[in-house]
Design an enzyme around this catalytic site. Structure first.
Site, PDB file in Angstrom:
ATOM      1  N   ASP A 104      39.115  46.434  43.442  1.00  0.00           N
ATOM      2  CA  ASP A 104      39.237  46.232  42.006  1.00  0.00           C
ATOM      3  C   ASP A 104      38.502  47.234  41.124  1.00  0.00           C
ATOM      4  O   ASP A 104      38.946  47.521  40.023  1.00  0.00           O
ATOM      5  CB  ASP A 104      38.732  44.832  41.637  1.00  0.00           C
ATOM      6  CG  ASP A 104      39.521  43.731  42.321  1.00  0.00           C
ATOM      7  OD1 ASP A 104      38.903  42.768  42.758  1.00  0.00           O
ATOM      8  OD2 ASP A 104      40.752  43.868  42.405  1.00  0.00           O
TER       9      ASP A 104
ATOM     10  N   ALA B 267      33.338  43.320  40.859  1.00  0.00           N
ATOM     11  CA  ALA B 267      34.608  43.102  41.546  1.00  0.00           C
ATOM     12  C   ALA B 267      34.381  42.287  42.799  1.00  0.00           C
ATOM     13  O   ALA B 267      33.300  42.299  43.392  1.00  0.00           O
ATOM     14  CB  ALA B 267      35.259  44.439  41.907  1.00  0.00           C
ATOM     15  N   SER B 268      35.423  41.573  43.228  1.00  0.00           N
ATOM     16  CA  SER B 268      35.324  40.790  44.450  1.00  0.00           C
ATOM     17  C   SER B 268      35.108  41.704  45.642  1.00  0.00           C
ATOM     18  O   SER B 268      34.347  41.407  46.556  1.00  0.00           O
ATOM     19  CB  SER B 268      36.584  39.943  44.647  1.00  0.00           C
ATOM     20  OG  SER B 268      37.740  40.756  44.608  1.00  0.00           O
ATOM     21  N   THR B 269      35.795  42.848  45.657  1.00  0.00           N
ATOM     22  CA  THR B 269      35.511  43.911  46.618  1.00  0.00           C
ATOM     23  C   THR B 269      35.569  45.222  45.850  1.00  0.00           C
ATOM     24  O   THR B 269      36.474  45.436  45.046  1.00  0.00           O
ATOM     25  CB  THR B 269      36.530  43.967  47.771  1.00  0.00           C
ATOM     26  OG1 THR B 269      37.831  44.245  47.241  1.00  0.00           O
ATOM     27  CG2 THR B 269      36.577  42.657  48.531  1.00  0.00           C
TER      28      THR B 269
ATOM     29  N   GLY C 173      31.048  46.589  49.933  1.00  0.00           N
ATOM     30  CA  GLY C 173      31.578  45.663  48.939  1.00  0.00           C
ATOM     31  C   GLY C 173      31.386  44.199  49.296  1.00  0.00           C
ATOM     32  O   GLY C 173      31.896  43.331  48.597  1.00  0.00           O
TER      33      GLY C 173
END
Length: 213
Positions: free
Chosen positions: A15, A9-11, A189
């Site tokens: 997500d 996930a991007s963060t 993240g």
């Protein structure tokens, strides 16, 4: 057969929890249980993804690598994708993606070897195709982004992405307290490249240096 979920996930906060719920629902509908989940926030365009390779190292022949979308597994260029595919084939891991319905049958046992081999061959072909599409989408977005930045700079209105000062301050504090990079990555993240840039702000004396643009 163990089912291992891979979440990129991007963060992590934004997500991964939603994707995890979707993967757990998919497994439950088929009477399967996810043995382990591997979460990271590295770019899909890079092979530098320790959690993905930890998943593969933990896997045994016949295990399932369950992913929400093929682009969560790969936005790699052709050469890097082939390296990853070779690793997956060598370990005889079956890739099942929620956005690739033909792969779903790989999550269940087949009654004969012919059916299993046909399913794997068809799925492999479609997996390669979706990986290529994911790479093209990545390159198209990067090109549009570069064009947009160039246009904004020409107009004198480009200011760049604002820094998340609250998050970065917390990361710097974690670095100063001696916490490991892996711990910080999982807790915040952020990407490994962002963490590397922030680490450079710390002087040998352990104080925060000047902000790097």
């Amino acid at each position: 057969m163990f089912v291992r979920a891979y979440l990129r996930a991007s963060t992590i906060e934004q997500d991964a929890s939603r994707a995890r719920a979707d993967l757990e629902a998919f497994a439950a509908e088929r009477g399967l249980a996810i043995a382990a989940a591997y979460v990271e926030s590295e770019s899909g365009a890079s092979l530098q993804r320790p959690e993905l390779f930890r998943l593969l190292a933990d896997s045994r022949p016949g295990d399932v690598l369950l992913v929400e979308q093929v682009d969560r597994l790969s936005r790699l260029n052709a050469a890097d994708w082939e390296r990853l595919r070779a690793e997956i084939r060598q370990r005889r891991v079956k890739v099942v993606a929620l956005d690739l319905p033909t792969s779903w049958q790989l999550a269940v046992a087949h009654s004969d070897d012919f059916t299993a081999r046909m399913a794997e061959a068809i799925n492999g072909m479609l997996l390669d195709m979706l990986a290529a599409i994911a790479r093209k989408d990545y390159e198209d977005r990067r090109r549009r982004q570069a064009q947009g930045i160039a246009t904004a700079k020409a107009k004198g209105v480009y200011v760049g992405r604002p820094e998340d000062t609250e998050r970065n301050t917390a990361i710097l504090a974690m670095l100063q307290s001696g916490q490991s990079w892996n711990t910080i990555l999982k807790a915040t993240g952020c990407s490994r490249s962002t963490l590397a840039r922030l680490a450079k702000r710390l002087t040998p004396g352990g104080t925060v240096g000047a902000t790097i643009a």
